[in-house]
Scaffold this motif. Structure first.
Motif, mmCIF file in Angstrom:
data_model
loop_
_atom_site.group_PDB
_atom_site.id
_atom_site.type_symbol
_atom_site.label_atom_id
_atom_site.label_comp_id
_atom_site.label_asym_id
_atom_site.label_seq_id
_atom_site.Cartn_x
_atom_site.Cartn_y
_atom_site.Cartn_z
ATOM 1 N N SER A 179 30.571 15.934 66.592
ATOM 2 C CA SER A 179 31.935 15.942 67.108
ATOM 3 C C SER A 179 32.933 16.339 66.029
ATOM 4 O O SER A 179 32.732 16.049 64.850
ATOM 5 C CB SER A 179 32.292 14.546 67.629
ATOM 6 N N ASP B 129 33.788 13.585 81.413
ATOM 7 C CA ASP B 129 33.086 14.187 80.270
ATOM 8 C C ASP B 129 32.029 15.171 80.757
ATOM 9 O O ASP B 129 31.878 16.274 80.215
ATOM 10 C CB ASP B 129 32.423 13.100 79.413
ATOM 11 N N ALA C 240 28.412 11.604 76.245
ATOM 12 C CA ALA C 240 29.199 11.580 77.480
ATOM 13 C C ALA C 240 29.269 10.152 78.017
ATOM 14 O O ALA C 240 28.263 9.460 78.101
ATOM 15 C CB ALA C 240 28.581 12.511 78.516
ATOM 16 N N GLN D 296 36.627 19.081 74.229
ATOM 17 C CA GLN D 296 37.434 18.052 73.573
ATOM 18 C C GLN D 296 37.588 18.362 72.085
ATOM 19 O O GLN D 296 38.646 18.121 71.495
ATOM 20 C CB GLN D 296 36.799 16.682 73.771
ATOM 21 N N PRO E 280 41.849 16.532 78.461
ATOM 22 C CA PRO E 280 40.663 15.801 77.985
ATOM 23 C C PRO E 280 41.019 14.418 77.448
ATOM 24 O O PRO E 280 42.045 14.233 76.778
ATOM 25 C CB PRO E 280 40.136 16.704 76.859
ATOM 26 N N GLU F 179 33.589 18.366 82.199
ATOM 27 C CA GLU F 179 34.015 19.274 81.131
ATOM 28 C C GLU F 179 32.828 20.053 80.572
ATOM 29 O O GLU F 179 32.941 21.250 80.283
ATOM 30 C CB GLU F 179 34.692 18.476 80.013
ATOM 31 N N LYS G 152 34.064 14.335 72.352
ATOM 32 C CA LYS G 152 32.710 14.024 72.832
ATOM 33 C C LYS G 152 32.003 15.251 73.389
ATOM 34 O O LYS G 152 30.854 15.168 73.793
ATOM 35 C CB LYS G 152 32.784 12.923 73.899
ATOM 36 N N ASN G 153 32.695 16.395 73.433
ATOM 37 C CA ASN G 153 32.061 17.656 73.816
ATOM 38 C C ASN G 153 32.877 18.795 73.215
ATOM 39 O O ASN G 153 33.907 18.562 72.565
ATOM 40 C CB ASN G 153 31.945 17.785 75.342
#
Length: 583
Positions: free
Chosen positions: A502, A428, A423, A478, A457, A431, A474-475
């Motif tokens: 990722s 980020d 993050a 996303q 995102p 989310e 990144k999460n």
């Protein structure tokens, strides 16, 4: 090190105009300035964790509403000219002098005083008469009886230490002090006797003089130590600095304004052209981890508690599943009682029964001792064992299912833990919070309301050597956005094998990338995963059309059966060099 950074600021930014003032963190001020050399960003961190001052190339997200100190500095300093930069003796105090105009339009001077003193670090804004206009960390009588820092008070330097200024000490005095040091370790004596010398620099002075770092002062050659000490001080007076950073297995362990030769072959020395670049490189990862801990403490607590709870639950369920293995014995005992009803009667608590499955070489059968409830008939005892058998059979099926669900939830929590490490912005983290809320963790997120509509995102973007754009989530939100919304069916999808990481997509536009492009995309996927920092990380890749989301699957969960694999070793410098600026 402060002398090194101030020399750089003096050389590159004197006369620069302040264009903007930002406060991205509670303890951090960034001055956007412009000089003949172009734009510069001067960072002043007065926090207790990583205090420092110097130029930075990092772009941080700023809060929607600027803090009060930021607004005040904008009022007084925007348009001001940096006219002087100086150090208070050899203390860890830096004065930044600005030429500006007051409310009446008359020329005046204002000062930012940065005290870079570990947990006592502070940033004070004062006027020409040394009156405090504002202070980042106010200090009143309840906090300190020695020195107070409050608006309206006259600014005073921190209390002096009982140490000598190493830039002004004479050789005779140095040798006299050394002769009185006795058995004290040489590096500790240097730190305790002179201002501004860190333990690393003290060890370096000792090492250059003796070839060792742990000698007592009395065992050092006075002439050699004196030459090493004054040679170091002369380089500071001449502003002859060589910023460097020491790494071990890719992790920064130390930095200094001079080359450090005391470390062995297991360490790597990285040199920098500027002090700001050195500090950026050293504190980049550390700052990000601290920001995550501060901003995402609630998420970390929820995830840690959930992880511990599920692991304890799984341990109990696996123990119960092991007990279910006795089910076959219960069935066997029920069968034996049923086969021998003719010789059993109510009131018996134990029965020695022939085990027809235990056939021996001499033609006989073994026996089994079966416990019975004397209050029940033999038939009822057999039914008790059959019920236990059926119960264990049902429990085995259900426990197997529950263990699989628990393990799946643990894997999901691991993906969120991994997302937290990547993050970078407040969006980020928002989310990640929304994802957890939607995944059933709402009861543990007090006073949290679900965002009505999340913005699109913002994913990390890279460009390979061949010019192909690579998108990296990144999460989990996303990840889903990249894989199922942005990517085309004939683009290539990458993910580290059997580890949280990722989703990474290389946009090909119908072309076939080169081997180098595939390798670089795989390195990006490996770096943004739990395998970052490792060597020979296996990465799966396939066409996006082969990647499917299972019905009812958690965010970010996908399945694929047709893929290739490659082995890469992710390198942070190579990956960051490919990143598209600002994305």
């Amino acid at each position: 090190m402060l002398a090194c950074t101030l020399a750089e600021i003096r050389e590159k930014a004197l006369g620069a105009r302040i264009e903007k003032v930002f406060q991205p963190e509670r303890d951090e001020i960034v001055l956007q300035m412009r000089s003949l050399e172009g734009g510069k960003r001067l960072l002043i961190n007065a926090g207790s964790n990583n205090p420092r001052i110097g130029f930075t190339a990092e772009q941080k997200e700023n809060p929607m509403t600027p803090p009060m100190l930021c607004m005040l500095l904008r009022k007084h300093l925007q348009g001001a000219k940096l006219s002087d930069v100086r150090q208070a003796g050899f203390e860890r105090v830096a004065y930044l002098e600005f030429e500006t105009r007051d409310e009446m339009g008359f020329s005046c001077k204002k000062y930012l005083v940065a005290e870079i003193m570990g947990k006592y670090s502070n940033l004070i804004f004062i006027n020409e008469s040394m009156k405090v206009i504002s202070v980042l960390h106010p200090v009143d009588f309840s906090t300190s009886a020695l020195r107070q820092l409050l608006p309206g008070m006259t600014y005073e330097l921190p209390p002096k230490q009982d140490k000598r200024d190493p830039l002004t000490v004479e050789q005779e005095e140095f040798l006299k002090m050394l002769s009185e040091a006795g058995e004290k370790a040489c590096d500790k004596w240097l730190v305790a006797s002179f201002l501004g010398i860190s333990p690393a620099v003290a060890r370096e002075i000792t090492f250059r003089a003796t070839g060792k770092i742990d000698l007592p002062a009395c065992a050092c050659d006075p002439k050699g130590l004196s030459e090493s000490f004054f040679s170091m001080m002369d380089s500071i007076k001449r502003s002859d600095f060589s910023p460097c950073m020491i790494l071990r297995e890719g992790t920064p362990v130390e930095y200094a304004f001079c080359e450090l030769s005391q470390y062995g072959s297991s360490f790597v020395t990285e040199k920098f052209e500027s002090a700001g670049a050195c500090l950026d490189a050293f504190f980049h990862t550390r700052d990000r981890e601290i920001r995550i801990k501060q901003r995402a403490s609630d998420v970390l607590r929820i995830l840690t508690n959930a992880d511990n709870r599920i692991r304890k639950k799984l341990e109990l369920q696996r123990s119960e599943l092991k007990d279910c293995e006795k089910g076959e014995e219960y069935k066997k005992w029920g069968d034996l009682i049923t086969a021998n009803l003719y010789q059993l009667s109510r009131g018996m608590t134990r029965a020695e029964l022939i085990d027809y499955e235990d056939y021996r070489e001499d033609g006989s059968f073994g026996s089994v001792e079966v416990a019975m409830d004397g209050r029940l008939s033999p038939t009822a005892n057999a039914q008790v064992y059959y019920k236990k058998y059926n119960k264990s059979k049902t429990a085995r099926v259900e426990l197997t299912r529950q263990i699989a669900l628990g393990e799946e939830e643990l894997r999901y929590i691991d993906t969120v833990f991994d997302a937290l490490t990547h993050a970078e912005t407040a969006n980020d983290l928002t989310e990640i919070r929304d994802e957890l809320y939607r995944s059933g963790y709402a009861s543990r997120m007090k006073n949290y309301s679900l965002s009505k509509k999340l913005p699109t995102p913002t994913v990390a973007q890279f460009e390979t050597t061949g010019g192909y754009r690579v998108l990296c989530g990144k999460n989990n939100l996303q990840n889903e956005y990249i894989t199922h919304k942005l990517a085309g069916k004939n683009d290539y999808w990458f993910h580290v094998k059997n580890l949280p990481g990722s989703h990474t997509v290389m946009l090909c536009h119908g072309e076939e990338p080169s081997e180098r492009d595939f390798t670089e995309a795989a390195e990006i996927a490996a770096y943004f995963s739990k395998g970052a920092g490792g060597q020979n990380v296996e990465v799966d890749y396939t066409l996006v059309r082969n990647v499917k989301k299972p019905a009812g699957g958690r965010p970010g969960l996908v399945i694929y059966h047709t893929n290739w694999s490659c082995i890469v070793t992710p390198d942070e410098k190579r990956v960051m060099a490919m990143r598209v600026a600002g994305k």
